[in-house]
Design an enzyme around this catalytic site. Sequence first.
Site, PDB file in Angstrom:
ATOM      1  N   TYR A   1       0.801  -1.236   0.000  1.00 14.89           N
ATOM      2  CA  TYR A   1       0.000   0.000   0.000  1.00 14.89           C
ATOM      3  C   TYR A   1       0.829   1.280   0.000  1.00 14.89           C
ATOM      4  CZ  TYR A   1      -3.652  -3.416   0.764  1.00 14.89           C
ATOM      5  OH  TYR A   1      -4.496  -4.495   0.613  1.00 14.89           O
TER       6      TYR A   1
ATOM      7  N   ASN B   1     -11.482   3.694  -5.618  1.00 11.47           N
ATOM      8  CA  ASN B   1     -10.802   2.529  -5.061  1.00 11.47           C
ATOM      9  C   ASN B   1     -11.684   2.064  -3.916  1.00 11.47           C
ATOM     10  OD1 ASN B   1      -9.330   0.563  -3.851  1.00 11.47           O
ATOM     11  ND2 ASN B   1      -7.422   1.743  -3.693  1.00 11.47           N
TER      12      ASN B   1
ATOM     13  N   ASP C   1     -23.676  -1.440  -9.140  1.00 15.92           N
ATOM     14  CA  ASP C   1     -24.892  -0.848  -9.714  1.00 15.92           C
ATOM     15  C   ASP C   1     -24.819   0.681  -9.678  1.00 15.92           C
ATOM     16  OD1 ASP C   1     -25.977  -3.299 -10.300  1.00 15.92           O
ATOM     17  OD2 ASP C   1     -27.392  -3.324  -8.618  1.00 15.92           O
TER      18      ASP C   1
ATOM     19  N   HIS D   1      -6.367   0.418  -7.920  1.00 21.82           N
ATOM     20  CA  HIS D   1      -5.921  -0.359  -6.754  1.00 21.82           C
ATOM     21  C   HIS D   1      -4.440  -0.125  -6.557  1.00 21.82           C
ATOM     22  CE1 HIS D   1      -9.753  -2.262  -6.444  1.00 21.82           C
ATOM     23  NE2 HIS D   1      -9.725  -2.441  -7.748  1.00 21.82           N
ATOM     24  N   LEU D   2      -4.070   0.181  -5.325  1.00 22.26           N
ATOM     25  CA  LEU D   2      -2.660   0.403  -5.004  1.00 22.26           C
ATOM     26  C   LEU D   2      -1.841  -0.854  -5.261  1.00 22.26           C
ATOM     27  CD1 LEU D   2      -3.385   2.243  -1.658  1.00 22.26           C
ATOM     28  CD2 LEU D   2      -2.188   3.310  -3.575  1.00 22.26           C
ATOM     29  N   SER D   3      -2.366  -1.981  -4.802  1.00 22.32           N
ATOM     30  CA  SER D   3      -1.653  -3.256  -4.949  1.00 22.32           C
ATOM     31  C   SER D   3      -2.092  -3.960  -6.225  1.00 22.32           C
ATOM     32  CB  SER D   3      -1.934  -4.146  -3.733  1.00 22.32           C
ATOM     33  OG  SER D   3      -3.314  -4.486  -3.698  1.00 22.32           O
TER      34      SER D   3
ATOM     35  N   ARG E   1      -9.123 -11.991  -4.393  1.00 26.63           N
ATOM     36  CA  ARG E   1      -8.926 -10.574  -4.754  1.00 26.63           C
ATOM     37  C   ARG E   1      -8.835 -10.379  -6.263  1.00 26.63           C
ATOM     38  NH1 ARG E   1      -7.305  -7.539  -0.047  1.00 26.63           N
ATOM     39  NH2 ARG E   1      -6.263  -8.994   1.328  1.00 26.63           N
TER      40      ARG E   1
HETATM   41  C1  DQA Z   1      -7.075  -2.454  -2.595  1.00 23.76           C
HETATM   42  C2  DQA Z   1      -7.045  -3.964  -2.844  1.00 23.76           C
HETATM   43  C3  DQA Z   1      -8.171  -4.659  -2.110  1.00 23.76           C
HETATM   44  O1  DQA Z   1      -8.136  -6.068  -2.357  1.00 23.76           O
HETATM   45  C4  DQA Z   1      -8.029  -4.440  -0.624  1.00 23.76           C
HETATM   46  O2  DQA Z   1      -9.116  -5.045   0.057  1.00 23.76           O
HETATM   47  C5  DQA Z   1      -7.871  -3.017  -0.254  1.00 23.76           C
HETATM   48  C6  DQA Z   1      -7.082  -2.130  -1.103  1.00 23.76           C
HETATM   49  C7  DQA Z   1      -5.836  -1.764  -3.194  1.00 23.76           C
HETATM   50  O3  DQA Z   1      -5.875  -0.539  -3.324  1.00 23.76           O
HETATM   51  O4  DQA Z   1      -4.849  -2.430  -3.492  1.00 23.76           O
HETATM   52  O5  DQA Z   1      -8.314  -2.588   0.804  1.00 23.76           O
HETATM   53  O6  DQA Z   1      -8.225  -1.912  -3.207  1.00 23.76           O
END
Ligand code: DQA
Length: 143
Positions: free
Chosen positions: A22, A73, A86, A99-101, A110
């Site tokens: 993150y 996000n 929706d 998504h950061l990751s 995920r």
């Molecule tokens: C996230 C990825 C999701 O799987 C996770 O639950 C997060 C952050 C990301 O920014 O990488 O809380 O959305």
Amino acid sequence: MRVAVLNGVNLDMIDRRDPELYGGISLNQLETRIYQWALELELIADCRQTNMEGLFVAWCHDALDWAGGVVVNPGAWTHYSYAIRDALEILDVPVVEVHLSNIEEREEWRRRSVLSDVVSERVIGKGPEGYRDALVYLSERQR
Ligand code: DQA
């Protein structure tokens, strides 16, 4: 152009979560960078974060009235919230999922995003810079 930047559940805790995933910065620092990038791109960002799904949905509805683009996000909601899917589908402006990751290289659960086919663009695994890429995409789309 005004852009809604909506961060969802647990994004307020990114500085307490794995820095490898993150980025090791706080939500406040992330939002400061987003406001700066937006200024450089001549966009006006409105950054919000909530851990309440209903409020996140309400902000998506609210964006209908004023936003020219939306960056989302939704955190873990990404993987199962049909309510957010929706709400995003109602929007008539470009929506970028960030998504950061790199969720595509993490746990099996995920890898699935229930939003992916209702958004215009996805930026995954680029850390905080991914929000900049999302803003660049929106600024290019408006031309
Ligand atoms: C996230 C990825 C999701 O799987 C996770 O639950 C997060 C952050 C990301 O920014 O990488 O809380 O959305």
